[in-house]
Scaffold this active site. Structure first.
Site, short mmCIF file in Angstrom:
data_model
loop_
_atom_site.label_atom_id
_atom_site.label_comp_id
_atom_site.label_asym_id
_atom_site.label_seq_id
_atom_site.Cartn_x
_atom_site.Cartn_y
_atom_site.Cartn_z
N HIS A 126 0.66 -1.18 0.12
CA HIS A 126 -0.07 0.02 -0.09
C HIS A 126 1.02 1.21 0.02
CE1 HIS A 126 -3.17 2.52 1.93
NE2 HIS A 126 -3.50 2.55 0.85
N TYR A 162 5.91 14.49 -22.18
CA TYR A 162 5.01 14.28 -20.64
C TYR A 162 4.19 13.16 -20.64
CZ TYR A 162 6.84 19.08 -20.33
OH TYR A 162 7.56 20.14 -20.79
N ASN A 216 4.17 10.29 -19.06
CA ASN A 216 4.71 9.74 -17.90
C ASN A 216 3.71 9.71 -16.47
OD1 ASN A 216 7.54 9.61 -18.77
ND2 ASN A 216 7.00 11.98 -18.58
N HIS A 253 6.63 19.40 -13.97
CA HIS A 253 7.41 18.22 -14.35
C HIS A 253 8.73 18.16 -13.36
CE1 HIS A 253 8.94 15.13 -17.00
NE2 HIS A 253 9.99 15.92 -17.44
#
Length: 132
Positions: free
Chosen positions: A20, A121, A123, A99
């Site tokens: 978790h 980007y 990701n 970022h």
């Protein structure tokens, strides 16, 4: 032979070991990999495999409670922004950070799964939920 879930032994191993709030990164081919963070490199050509394909595959076998994206994707990558919205609609808490902060958070990930994606980007950091 394994029938369900990931056939990639490294991905299967990492997903089985997640607890978790642990995190993993699905990255485009340009994201820097932090020193000391395991990298599973799936890329075999420009755009192959793509970010959406890998994200879908991971989410089919991973309990995700939170997803973190770079704020810059909102203006630069409508496809990734749409995927983020889809995650939110599926009950995943979606957040955006700069970022630069995104790259810092990658240092805490268990693994970076590198795709062949070549769009800006593309990701995400996925945080593990629980199945109970």
């Amino acid at each position: 032979m394994k029938k369900l879930g990931h056939l990639n032994r490294d991905i299967a191993r990492v997903l089985a070991g997640m607890g978790h709030t642990d995190s993993l990164v699905i990255a485009d081919c340009g994201l820097p990999i932090p020193p000391g963070v395991e990298c599973i490199d799936l890329s075999f050509g420009r755009g192959n495999p793509g970010f959406p394909e890998v994200l879908d595959s991971i989410l089919a076998d991973f309990q995700c409670e939170r997803a973190l994206f770079a704020e810059e994707c909102r203006g630069s990558n409508p496809a990734v922004t749409g995927l983020a919205e889809d995650l939110g609609n599926d009950g995943v808490q979606v957040e955006y950070v700069s970022h630069e902060l995104f790259k810092e958070r990658c240092r805490q990930a268990r693994v970076v799964i590198r795709t062949g994606e070549c769009t800006p980007y593309a990701n995400v950091i996925l945080y593990s939920g629980v199945i109970f």
